[in-house]
Design an enzyme around this catalytic site. Structure first.
Site, PDB file in Angstrom:
ATOM      1  N   LYS A 194       6.188   2.185  -4.856  1.00 53.14           N
ATOM      2  CA  LYS A 194       7.529   1.625  -5.009  1.00 53.14           C
ATOM      3  C   LYS A 194       8.100   2.083  -6.337  1.00 53.14           C
ATOM      4  CE  LYS A 194      10.191  -2.618  -5.221  1.00 53.14           C
ATOM      5  NZ  LYS A 194      10.228  -4.071  -5.047  1.00 53.14           N
ATOM      6  N   LYS A 246       8.833   3.281  -0.845  1.00 56.06           N
ATOM      7  CA  LYS A 246      10.174   2.740  -1.034  1.00 56.06           C
ATOM      8  C   LYS A 246      10.783   3.269  -2.315  1.00 56.06           C
ATOM      9  CE  LYS A 246      12.270  -1.663  -1.966  1.00 56.06           C
ATOM     10  NZ  LYS A 246      12.042  -3.013  -2.375  1.00 56.06           N
TER      11      LYS A 246
HETATM   12  C1  PBG Z   1      11.553  -7.101  -4.849  1.00 51.97           C
HETATM   13  C2  PBG Z   1      12.297  -6.241  -3.894  1.00 51.97           C
HETATM   14  C3  PBG Z   1      13.431  -5.471  -4.157  1.00 51.97           C
HETATM   15  C4  PBG Z   1      13.777  -4.863  -2.961  1.00 51.97           C
HETATM   16  C5  PBG Z   1      12.874  -5.283  -2.001  1.00 51.97           C
HETATM   17  N1  PBG Z   1      11.947  -6.125  -2.610  1.00 51.97           N
HETATM   18  C6  PBG Z   1      14.220  -5.356  -5.389  1.00 51.97           C
HETATM   19  C7  PBG Z   1      13.662  -4.652  -6.546  1.00 51.97           C
HETATM   20  O1  PBG Z   1      12.513  -4.214  -6.559  1.00 51.97           O
HETATM   21  O2  PBG Z   1      14.395  -4.542  -7.521  1.00 51.97           O
HETATM   22  C8  PBG Z   1      14.920  -3.925  -2.765  1.00 51.97           C
HETATM   23  C9  PBG Z   1      15.312  -3.720  -1.350  1.00 51.97           C
HETATM   24  C10 PBG Z   1      16.603  -3.018  -1.176  1.00 51.97           C
HETATM   25  O3  PBG Z   1      17.214  -2.503  -2.126  1.00 51.97           O
HETATM   26  O4  PBG Z   1      17.056  -2.973  -0.025  1.00 51.97           O
HETATM   27  N2  PBG Z   1      11.355  -8.397  -4.321  1.00 51.97           N
END
Ligand code: PBG
Length: 324
Positions: A194, A246
């Site tokens: 991520k 992601k």
């Molecule tokens: C953290 C989380 C995020 C997203 C999914 N889980 C935000 C981040 O990491 O800042 C982002 C998902 C998206 O942008 O669609 N709980």
């Protein structure tokens, strides 16, 4: 004689016959926002077509997702009150845990109910974990909370818990806690690779994030891929049942590397900014939104993701149903 690859492109039927990847609603997961204290769904301005759900609209959506044959729903909770430790995440009556129960009651085992296992929606500082005395994210203390959160989510009805906070060791700690409570069937979908991404911008509005600063001490640097291989290996070793990359579109090389390496299914998350860019351009008439969405989803599948989290999931299921 010239080689004629065009022979296989001559008609829609011929193209469909030789298509190397196909989209199917079952491999699509819809991320869903549910906010505390709403009577009506509330639109998210930066994500045209996406709303924060009320309890009632969440039930309706759950039934639509089953009828559309989606693979699953990934729930995010937006609490009314946030605090330093994100206590709403552990409370069985907290917005996310309560909503998991509501969705599970509506869908049973017809589709897979997933929970975001992370504190950022629940903390007043907006970070994904607890802060130490110096204001830094405390990795190991955070893992203890994730473990309790995962157990609460599983008890509330989640088939899948999805740790997204990028703490070291989070998958192992969560697996041990679930097993310790006899929750052997709860699946861990690990956000393994991520990245710290600007493409999460609209999500911050969607969950009314209070984050100041950034997440660069725990999310990965977009410049790197070797680091992702390490993260993926560690999560699989710690017991991840599914791993995720992601964002998706700007990281298709990472998706491909994950697919080549992984012994467990690979998911990719087409995040809020990816959705909003397509919707914004389509809203101006600059691109064909449906064609661009389908193309992007095919690309993510082609790169090797078996499962795709996308805000287009329901639209896409509708398009596929109308396609003959
Ligand atoms: C953290 C989380 C995020 C997203 C999914 N889980 C935000 C981040 O990491 O800042 C982002 C998902 C998206 O942008 O669609 N709980």
């Amino acid at each position: 004689m010239i080689e004629r690859p065009r022979r296989l492109r001559q008609s829609a039927a011929m193209r469909a016959l030789v298509a190397e990847t196909r989209l199917h609603p079952r491999e699509l997961v819809l991320p869903v926002f549910v906010a505390e204290g709403l009577d009506e769904p509330r639109p998210i301005t930066s994500m045209p077509g996406v709303v924060q759900h009320s309890r009632d609209s969440l039930v309706q959506l759950s039934h639509r997702a089953v009828a559309a044959g989606l693979g699953g729903l990934m729930l995010f909770g937006v609490p009314e009150h946030k605090d330093a430790t994100g206590s709403g995440a552990l409370d069985p009556d907290g917005i996310l845990n309560r909503s998991l129960g509501v969705v599970r009651e509506a869908v049973g085992d017809e589709l897979v109910v997933m929970a975001d296992t992370c504190l950022d929606e629940f903390t007043d500082h907006g970070h994904c974990g607890l802060l130490d005395a110096r204001g830094r994210v405390d990795n190991d203390a955070t893992n203890e909370v994730y473990a309790a959160m995962a157990v609460a989510q599983a008890r509330a009805g989640a088939h899948v818990v999805a740790p997204s906070g990028m703490m070291d060791g989070q998958v192992g700690v969560i697996r041990t806690a679930l097993d310790g409570e006899g929750l052997h069937d709860t699946v861990v979908l690990a956000y393994a690779a991520k990245y710290s991404s600007a493409f999460y911008g609209p999500f911050r509005e969607a969950v009314q994030s209070s984050l100041q600063g950034d997440r660069r001490t725990y999310q990965q640097n977009p410049a790197n891929i070797v680091e992702s291989v390490r993260e993926i290996d560690l999560d699989i070793e710690q017991g991840a049942d599914i791993i995720m990359v992601k964002p998706a579109m700007a990281y298709l090389d990472v998706v491909a590397a994950a697919a080549a390496r992984s012994s467990v299914p690979v998911a990719a998350y087409q995040v809020s900014g990816e959705y909003s860019m397509i919707q914004a351009a389509a809203g101006h008439g600059w691109i064909d939104g449906r064609a661009a969405a389908l193309e992007s989803l095919h690309a993510i599948r082609r790169a090797g993701a078996q499962i795709v989290l996308t805000y287009f999931a329901l639209d896409c299921a509708g398009w596929l149903a109308g396609e003959h």
